[in-house]
Design a protein around this motif. Structure first.
Motif, PDB file in Angstrom:
ATOM      1  N   THR A 176       0.832  -1.203   0.000  1.00 48.72           N
ATOM      2  CA  THR A 176       0.000   0.000   0.000  1.00 48.72           C
ATOM      3  C   THR A 176       0.867   1.254   0.000  1.00 48.72           C
ATOM      4  N   THR A 177       1.951   1.226   0.777  1.00 48.21           N
ATOM      5  CA  THR A 177       2.826   2.392   0.887  1.00 48.21           C
ATOM      6  C   THR A 177       4.057   2.301  -0.022  1.00 48.21           C
ATOM      7  N   GLY A 178       4.410   1.072  -0.470  1.00 55.64           N
ATOM      8  CA  GLY A 178       5.611   0.881  -1.268  1.00 55.64           C
ATOM      9  C   GLY A 178       6.886   0.865  -0.454  1.00 55.64           C
ATOM     10  N   LYS A 179       6.749   0.720   0.858  1.00 53.35           N
ATOM     11  CA  LYS A 179       7.918   0.791   1.746  1.00 53.35           C
ATOM     12  C   LYS A 179       8.226  -0.572   2.366  1.00 53.35           C
ATOM     13  N   PHE A 180       9.527  -0.835   2.516  1.00 54.44           N
ATOM     14  CA  PHE A 180       9.995  -2.034   3.207  1.00 54.44           C
ATOM     15  C   PHE A 180      10.537  -1.605   4.564  1.00 54.44           C
ATOM     16  N   THR A 181      10.032  -2.246   5.625  1.00 55.87           N
ATOM     17  CA  THR A 181      10.499  -1.988   6.984  1.00 55.87           C
ATOM     18  C   THR A 181      11.216  -3.232   7.471  1.00 55.87           C
ATOM     19  N   ALA A 182      12.468  -3.083   7.859  1.00 59.17           N
ATOM     20  CA  ALA A 182      13.289  -4.227   8.284  1.00 59.17           C
ATOM     21  C   ALA A 182      12.714  -4.851   9.553  1.00 59.17           C
TER      22      ALA A 182
END
Length: 185
Positions: A93-99
């Motif tokens: 949805t946001t296009g972000k990867f969170t480790a």
């Protein structure tokens, strides 16, 4: 008696278990059967083979869902079609990867443009640019053009990586041919 020293009873008990183990794995059994018996006894004694522990797997792969046009500089490029998201680090949805955990991660992204268009992107970690790619479909006539980049980053838990647009003008990125992926080393 201090707990740092092993008592005679503990030594005899351990030797007895080892002797039993030798008896169990001796005989006419094949190698696999002996191996299974050995590991069963070791596990019952509380020992565990660390090489058999499964490593934490974190990996994702996503593609563009639709054509991207008329984006603004620094907009996040959202790869909405997820084909793999082990570890649930990528948010389509946001296009972000969170480790999900600390470690070294490898990221690769590919952008494909239509003929006559261009598309420039940058990979950022916590908002700081790390790597870039530029695809120029204006210079090659009627061909589609692609560009890719790969980067390896040392990340802390909850660090965020995303792909941002870093240009304006006649932009277009093709769905299905453009992708973003990453995995923990």
């Amino acid at each position: 008696m201090s707990f740092l020293f092993v008592s005679k009873f503990d030594k005899l008990y351990g030797a007895g278990l080892f002797f039993l183990l030798l008896l169990m794995v001796s005989g006419n059994d094949d190698f696999i059967t002996k191996y299974d018996k050995y590991h069963t006894v070791c596990k019952k004694m509380g020992y565990q083979d660390k090489q058999c522990d499964e490593k934490e797997v974190i990996a994702f792969h996503a593609r563009l869902t639709t054509y991207l046009r008329n984006l603004k500089d620094k907009d996040v490029v959202v790869f909405g079609t997820v084909t793999l998201n082990t570890g649930k680090g990528y948010n389509p949805t946001t296009g972000k990867f969170t480790a999900p955990s600390r470690g070294h991660y490898s990221f690769t992204w590919t952008i494909a443009t239509d003929a006559g268009y261009m598309f420039s992107t940058q990979l950022v970690i916590n908002g700081n640019p790390v790597s870039y790619t530029h695809v120029n479909g204006k210079s090659r006539g009627n061909n589609y053009e692609t560009g890719s980049s790969t980067v390896i980053l040392k990340m802390e838990k909850n660090d965020v990586v995303s792909i941002l647009l870093c240009d304006t003008g006649p932009l277009a990125a093709r769905p299905d041919w453009s992708s973003f992926s990453g995995f923990k080393l």
